[in-house]
Design a protein around this motif. Structure first.
Motif, PDB file in Angstrom:
ATOM      1  N   ALA A  97      10.710   6.493  -1.605  1.00 45.80           N
ATOM      2  CA  ALA A  97      10.348   5.413  -0.689  1.00 45.80           C
ATOM      3  C   ALA A  97      10.545   4.054  -1.345  1.00 45.80           C
ATOM      4  CB  ALA A  97       8.898   5.580  -0.232  1.00 45.80           C
ATOM      5  N   ARG A  98      10.143   3.944  -2.606  1.00 46.27           N
ATOM      6  CA  ARG A  98      10.310   2.673  -3.322  1.00 46.27           C
ATOM      7  C   ARG A  98      11.794   2.336  -3.495  1.00 46.27           C
ATOM      8  NH1 ARG A  98       6.947  -0.169  -5.821  1.00 46.27           N
ATOM      9  NH2 ARG A  98       8.276  -0.551  -7.648  1.00 46.27           N
ATOM     10  N   ALA A  99      12.570   3.350  -3.843  1.00 41.11           N
ATOM     11  CA  ALA A  99      14.000   3.118  -4.027  1.00 41.11           C
ATOM     12  C   ALA A  99      14.660   2.704  -2.712  1.00 41.11           C
ATOM     13  CB  ALA A  99      14.665   4.375  -4.588  1.00 41.11           C
ATOM     14  N   ALA A 100      14.284   3.378  -1.626  1.00 41.88           N
ATOM     15  CA  ALA A 100      14.856   3.049  -0.317  1.00 41.88           C
ATOM     16  C   ALA A 100      14.426   1.653   0.131  1.00 41.88           C
ATOM     17  CB  ALA A 100      14.440   4.099   0.707  1.00 41.88           C
ATOM     18  N   ALA A 125       3.856   2.590  -4.327  1.00 39.78           N
ATOM     19  CA  ALA A 125       3.389   2.485  -5.711  1.00 39.78           C
ATOM     20  C   ALA A 125       1.874   2.675  -5.781  1.00 39.78           C
ATOM     21  CB  ALA A 125       3.784   1.124  -6.295  1.00 39.78           C
ATOM     22  N   TRP A 126       1.168   2.115  -4.816  1.00 42.88           N
ATOM     23  CA  TRP A 126      -0.292   2.275  -4.730  1.00 42.88           C
ATOM     24  C   TRP A 126      -0.665   3.754  -4.686  1.00 42.88           C
ATOM     25  CZ3 TRP A 126      -4.846  -0.732  -3.912  1.00 42.88           C
ATOM     26  CH2 TRP A 126      -5.904  -0.076  -3.316  1.00 42.88           C
ATOM     27  N   GLY A 147       0.897   2.151 -14.839  1.00 38.49           N
ATOM     28  CA  GLY A 147       2.242   1.669 -14.538  1.00 38.49           C
ATOM     29  C   GLY A 147       2.507   1.521 -13.058  1.00 38.49           C
ATOM     30  N   ALA A 148       2.214   2.550 -12.266  1.00 38.47           N
ATOM     31  CA  ALA A 148       2.452   2.490 -10.827  1.00 38.47           C
ATOM     32  C   ALA A 148       1.548   1.455 -10.163  1.00 38.47           C
ATOM     33  CB  ALA A 148       2.240   3.867 -10.199  1.00 38.47           C
ATOM     34  N   SER A 149       0.324   1.333 -10.644  1.00 43.14           N
ATOM     35  CA  SER A 149      -0.595   0.352 -10.064  1.00 43.14           C
ATOM     36  C   SER A 149      -0.114  -1.073 -10.337  1.00 43.14           C
ATOM     37  CB  SER A 149      -2.004   0.549 -10.627  1.00 43.14           C
ATOM     38  OG  SER A 149      -2.520   1.806 -10.230  1.00 43.14           O
ATOM     39  N   ARG A 150       0.469  -1.294 -11.501  1.00 42.63           N
ATOM     40  CA  ARG A 150       1.040  -2.614 -11.780  1.00 42.63           C
ATOM     41  C   ARG A 150       2.212  -2.902 -10.845  1.00 42.63           C
ATOM     42  NH1 ARG A 150       0.249  -0.900 -17.199  1.00 42.63           N
ATOM     43  NH2 ARG A 150      -1.505  -2.007 -18.177  1.00 42.63           N
ATOM     44  N   ASP A 155       4.301  -5.844  -6.236  1.00 43.09           N
ATOM     45  CA  ASP A 155       4.919  -5.747  -4.905  1.00 43.09           C
ATOM     46  C   ASP A 155       4.096  -6.485  -3.859  1.00 43.09           C
ATOM     47  OD1 ASP A 155       7.034  -4.247  -5.836  1.00 43.09           O
ATOM     48  OD2 ASP A 155       6.100  -2.328  -5.370  1.00 43.09           O
ATOM     49  N   PHE A 156       2.789  -6.287  -3.875  1.00 43.66           N
ATOM     50  CA  PHE A 156       1.930  -6.944  -2.889  1.00 43.66           C
ATOM     51  C   PHE A 156       1.897  -8.459  -3.102  1.00 43.66           C
ATOM     52  CE2 PHE A 156      -0.452  -2.712  -2.567  1.00 43.66           C
ATOM     53  CZ  PHE A 156       0.181  -2.382  -1.384  1.00 43.66           C
TER      54      PHE A 156
END
Length: 271
Positions: A97-100, A125-126, A147-150, A155-156
């Motif tokens: 989803a992030r890549a798309a 990412a959240w 890492g993903a939370s950062r 992003d937000f």
């Protein structure tokens, strides 16, 4: 001779069966590859929408991917790319989803719904951050790698900075507040680790990082206390007193303040 002949016949039979199996396998692969052969763009899009509307996300993903591959510049291409991001997200394919979403943002920076792509990228990412941490049954997820939370935080923030009037901005802002506290507390857990091991300079730097990067976080009080203790450990009394004065002014009720005294948590344990 008869045994040899029988063996030959058996080998020939086995070879024939293998060839037939191989042909069948190839036919199957070709059938799978040609599943959408001859399906027009509009029909394929409607098939994908039907799967989405019935929450059959794996099927929707398959059809949207086929649509994106077969008709990359078609009438439904941009909408299909947006819906593919959503389908990946709902199917818990967060990296996809992030890549798309990143691809959509790169290809269509002026699209009227590009803010939605930013939002879904942050949400993905959240979810990736929360899932990877909470499945470990942690009491305090701020103690783990974030890492993903950062990524979600960044992003937000980008969404809000670029599209402050977006319908997704308010929700993104609420998530930022949570993530800011989470990451600030994480930095302080690391700083506490350094204090316990006598790595005072590293602890001071972590405390300063929290104050500079998360000034609106409630963790800034503890960050100041961390810096005081770190400076004391480095025998930099002047700097320790400067930061201590700021702590007294901003958090006079801090747990490490007792009247005019500052009570370190770990200083002296490594002597």
């Amino acid at each position: 001779m008869r045994v040899f002949s029988a063996a030959n016949r058996f080998g020939a039979l086995a070879l024939s069966l293998a060839l037939l199996a191989g042909c069948a396998s190839n036919d199957t692969s070709e059938e799978e590859e040609d599943e959408f052969a001859g399906v027009q763009e509009r029909e394929l899009y409607e098939l994908a929408r039907t799967a989405l509307d019935s929450n059959r996300y794996p099927i929707a993903i398959e059809r949207l991917e086929a649509l994106d591959t077969r008709y990359p510049f078609g009438a439904h291409a941009e909408q299909a790319q947006l819906e593919l991001i959503y389908a990946y997200y709902e199917n818990s394919n967060w990296e996809e989803a992030r890549a798309a979403a990143s691809r959509f943002i790169r290809l269509h920076p002026d699209h009227p719904q590009v803010d939605y792509a930013y939002y879904l990228r942050g949400l993905s990412a959240w979810q990736a951050g929360r899932f990877s941490l909470e499945r470990l049954r942690l009491i305090d997820i701020s103690r783990r790698d974030l890492g993903a939370s950062r990524d979600a935080y960044n992003d937000f923030r980008e969404l809000i900075q670029r599209y402050p009037q977006s319908e997704y901005a308010a929700d993104a802002q609420q998530r930022i507040v949570y993530l800011r506290e989470l990451m600030a507390r994480h930095e302080l857990h690391v700083a506490d680790y350094y204090l316990r091991r006598g790595a005072y300079l590293a602890a001071v730097e972590r405390g300063r990082w929290v104050i500079e990067n998360y000034p609106e976080s409630s963790a800034t009080r503890d960050a100041l206390a961390t810096m005081v203790e770190g400076y004391q450990g480095l025998d930099m009394d002047d700097r320790a007193n400067e930061v201590l004065a700021v702590l007294r002014e901003n958090a006079p009720d801090h747990e490490q303040l007792q009247g005019s005294r500052f009570i370190p948590k770990h200083l002296g344990q490594n002597d």
